[in-house]
Structures are given as structure tokens and as C-alpha cells.
Motif scaffolding. Structure first.
Motif, PDB file in Angstrom:
ATOM      1  N   UNK A  95     -53.700 -11.467  45.771  1.00 50.35           N
ATOM      2  CA  UNK A  95     -54.988 -12.107  46.007  1.00 50.35           C
ATOM      3  C   UNK A  95     -55.700 -11.504  47.210  1.00 50.35           C
ATOM      4  N   UNK A  96     -54.953 -11.222  48.279  1.00 51.56           N
ATOM      5  CA  UNK A  96     -55.538 -10.551  49.441  1.00 51.56           C
ATOM      6  C   UNK A  96     -55.576  -9.049  49.134  1.00 51.56           C
ATOM      7  N   UNK A  97     -56.575  -8.680  48.327  1.00 53.69           N
ATOM      8  CA  UNK A  97     -56.636  -7.327  47.792  1.00 53.69           C
ATOM      9  C   UNK A  97     -56.579  -6.260  48.884  1.00 53.69           C
ATOM     10  N   UNK A  98     -57.353  -6.472  49.946  1.00 55.86           N
ATOM     11  CA  UNK A  98     -57.504  -5.430  50.961  1.00 55.86           C
ATOM     12  C   UNK A  98     -56.490  -5.545  52.096  1.00 55.86           C
ATOM     13  N   UNK A  99     -55.616  -6.566  52.048  1.00 56.17           N
ATOM     14  CA  UNK A  99     -54.545  -6.623  53.037  1.00 56.17           C
ATOM     15  C   UNK A  99     -53.454  -5.613  52.688  1.00 56.17           C
TER      16      UNK A  99
ATOM     17  N   UNK B 100     -55.395   0.837  45.767  1.00 59.67           N
ATOM     18  CA  UNK B 100     -55.954   2.147  45.444  1.00 59.67           C
ATOM     19  C   UNK B 100     -55.280   3.191  46.331  1.00 59.67           C
ATOM     20  N   UNK B 101     -54.577   4.170  45.764  1.00 60.08           N
ATOM     21  CA  UNK B 101     -53.876   5.164  46.585  1.00 60.08           C
ATOM     22  C   UNK B 101     -54.794   5.970  47.493  1.00 60.08           C
ATOM     23  N   UNK B 102     -56.101   5.985  47.197  1.00 64.65           N
ATOM     24  CA  UNK B 102     -57.035   6.732  48.039  1.00 64.65           C
ATOM     25  C   UNK B 102     -57.224   6.092  49.410  1.00 64.65           C
ATOM     26  N   UNK B 103     -56.787   4.834  49.601  1.00 65.63           N
ATOM     27  CA  UNK B 103     -56.872   4.182  50.907  1.00 65.63           C
ATOM     28  C   UNK B 103     -55.835   4.725  51.893  1.00 65.63           C
ATOM     29  N   UNK B 104     -54.881   5.495  51.430  1.00 66.11           N
ATOM     30  CA  UNK B 104     -53.795   5.962  52.286  1.00 66.11           C
ATOM     31  C   UNK B 104     -54.342   6.770  53.467  1.00 66.11           C
TER      32      UNK B 104
END
Length: 337
Positions: A37-41, A47-51
Motif C-alpha cells: 500500500x505504501x507504494x513509494x516507501x 519500479x527497478x528504475x528507482x534504484x
């Protein structure tokens, strides 16, 4: 044509080719992944591009207890580590995930991710991430129940005549990819997990097309922006902003649309989400320079609501200090919860 414009145009040609590769496939399959639910936590799982997008190393732990009102446990936990590496011009990350369904089906995953970061203009950055995953799925047949075990009045009191061999764990390798574009006020991303759609059947004799079970390819689209509510002052560093966000997930025939809004003041965040046809979500969080803690509760609005007990989720992130870089690292407005 100026050299800079030529460089940007060629980069965007590559981007569209990558998008076509990620999304060229059939939507017909049968598996489904756990979704936080806390998608961006846990952005690297989303999304692997956030690495590596945080510049400094970070360690994130997530715990989700879904539908505690039922007798079986639906518990998902994960631990993520990622950081930016100058020599690689991108980020490296590791994701460890465990998903337990009703004390019967267990899934364990270990993922390794690389994300390449490219500044296309002075304000816009594009990340492209690739992920390799090892997955092990197993089932405990001792926790399975069958119709012939039920007494009309006393419940489950008989032994079953169904004889099942204890199925061996399924071990598979999987690949995923994602794109992330952002400025300091706006971001968008797309990702496709399980590009090869590996077979995950735990039953013998499932090779035929009628019994074949595959892990669905999961498509994710997300975007959002940040709206400042107060002007910056030399007397205080406390910020105040609104961050509307949208996230859409499709996996096989399953679709999920999430619309949310975060309000941030200083180190504190409160968020509200609506998951179409399923639940309302409230998120509370505190984000400092070193530690980030978040809690969310899903209030189920479907017919399961009266019995499920909703869903609880907790996230804790440790942001490791690293020495300031001579070259400015571009920040983004993506939420933290």
C-alpha cells in the motif's frame, strides 16, 4: 541542428524502443504478485528504475498484514538496499521478499537491480532499470483442507482420502525492467515485471496447456507532482506541500487503479488513497534526514470488509549518510510513502 538537440532526439528514440520492448506481450496469464500500500516507501520493488535515486545508501524494510480477520495469515515482508555508484553512472540494489499466504503457500524472492541514470536536459532526468530475480515457491500440504474432511455439524474432523505427494519447491529465474523520468517537481514511471512469464505450477502433470500455471507479467504506470503551499524562507527550512499521485497496475485479468494525495509539513506526512472498488487508505509518516517511518491502514470497502479486518502496513527506512558530491545530484519530488 545543434549538437545538444541531436543528442536529446537520439536518446528519446532509444527510450521509445525500450518502451516497446517492455510492453510488447500478451496479457493472458494467471499469477498475481503482492502489492504494498505504501507504494513509494519501497520504490525499488515498485519500479527497478528507482534504484539509486536517493544518492546515498538506504535500507528499507516493509511489513504488510492483509486481512487479519481471517484465520489464515496473509503476510508480506521485504528488505531493500540500494545506492548510487558514480563509476557506474547509476544505482545498484538488492530486494529480498517473503510472501506467506494462509500458512500454506510460501514465496521467497531475491532480486538484483541496476539502474542507469541519464540527464537529458538541465531539468529532466531519465532512469532505465533492469532486474534479475530468483524465486522459490513452495506449498505445505499439511495445511490443505478438502471437502471430505468436513462433518456437517462438527466441521473439519475427518482425514482426507485425497493422497497428495509433497510437491517439491519450484525454483525459477525471472527478469523485469522499468523507466523513470523526473524533474524536481514532476515524475512518471512505467515498469514491467516477469518479462519471461515463467511457469510456477506446484502440481505434477501440469505441463498441458489446460493445467499450466504461469507467473503473470505485471505492468505498472505511476505519476505525480508536488505543489508547494508556502514560499521558502531564510528563517525556516520547514516545507509545506501537496503531492497528488496516480498508480495503475495490471496483471493478467486483474486491474487496480489507485488515486492518492499526500500533505507534507516539515518532517510529517499524511496521505489518503482510494483503491478503486476495494478500499480507502490512510497513511501517516515521519521523514527525517536519517530515519523514515510510515504506517498505513486499508479500510476494505468490498464485501470482504466486514470480515477481513482491513490491512496494516509498516515501513522503516534508514538513510545512510554519504559525503557530499562535487557534482550536483538531481532531486525528485516523488513521495516517500
Amino acid at each position: 541542428m545543434p549538437r545538444e538537440n541531436f543528442y536529446i532526439i537520439n536518446n528519446f528514440k532509444i527510450i521509445w524502443i525500450l518502451i516497446a520492448v517492455i510492453f510488447t506481450s500478451s496479457f493472458f496469464s494467471y499469477g498475481q504478485d503482492p502489492i504494498f500500500t505504501q507504494f513509494y516507501s519501497n520504490p525499488v520493488y515498485l519500479n527497478p528504475a528507482f534504484t539509486g535515486s536517493n544518492k546515498c545508501p538506504r535500507i528499507v524494510s516493509n511489513y504488510r498484514n492483509q486481512w487479519p480477520g481471517f484465520s489464515g495469515d496473509f503476510i508480506t515482508t521485504s528488505i531493500t538496499y540500494d545506492q548510487y555508484v558514480d563509476a557506474l553512472k547509476g544505482g545498484l540494489g538488492i530486494v529480498l521478499l517473503s510472501d506467506q499466504i494462509a500458512k500454506t503457500l510460501q514465496s521467497n524472492e531475491a532480486s538484483f537491480i541496476y539502474s542507469y541514470h541519464q540527464h537529458l536536459t538541465r531539468k529532466f532526468t531519465l532512469n532505465f532499470g533492469m532486474q534479475g530475480t530468483y524465486i522459490q515457491k513452495s506449498v505445505d500440504k499439511n495445511n490443505l483442507t478438502f471437502g471430505d474432511m468436513i462433518h456437517p455439524r462438527r466441521g473439519f474432523v475427518f482425514s482426507s482420502n485425497d493422497i497428495l505427494s509433497n510437491p517439491a519447491p519450484v525454483n525459477i529465474f525471472d527478469f523485469s525492467a522499468g523507466l523513470l523520468g523526473y524533474t524536481d517537481k514532476f515524475y512518471f514511471g512505467i515498469a514491467s515485471h516477469h518479462l519471461t512469464e515463467p511457469e510456477i505450477s506446484l502440481m505434477e502433470g501440469s505441463a498441458s496447456s489446460s493445467n499450466k500455471s504461469i507467473l503473470d507479467r505485471r505492468y505498472t504506470v505511476h505519476m505525480g507532482t508536488e505543489i508547494s503551499l508556502v514560499s521558502k524562507s531564510i528563517f525556516t527550512e520547514e516545507n509545506e506541500s501537496l503531492s497528488p499521485s496516480l498508480l495503475f497496475v495490471q496483471q493478467g485479468d486483474f486491474q487496480q487503479l489507485n488515486i492518492g494525495l499526500y500533505y507534507t509539513k516539515g518532517n510529517y506526512v499524511i496521505g489518503a488513497w482510494y483503491r478503486e472498488g476495494d478500499s480507502f487508505i490512510i497513511t501517516l509518516g515521519m521523514d527525517t534526514k536519517v530515519l523514515r517511518i510510515g504506517y498505513s491502514y486499508d479500510l476494505t470497502t468490498s464485501q470482504l470488509g466486514a470480515y477481513s479486518g482491513g490491512s496494516h502496513e509498516l515501513s522503516i527506512a534508514l538513510k545512510v549518510y554519504c559525503a557530499p558530491k562535487k557534482k550536483t545530484f538531481r532531486t525528485m519530488s516523488c513521495p516517500s510513502f
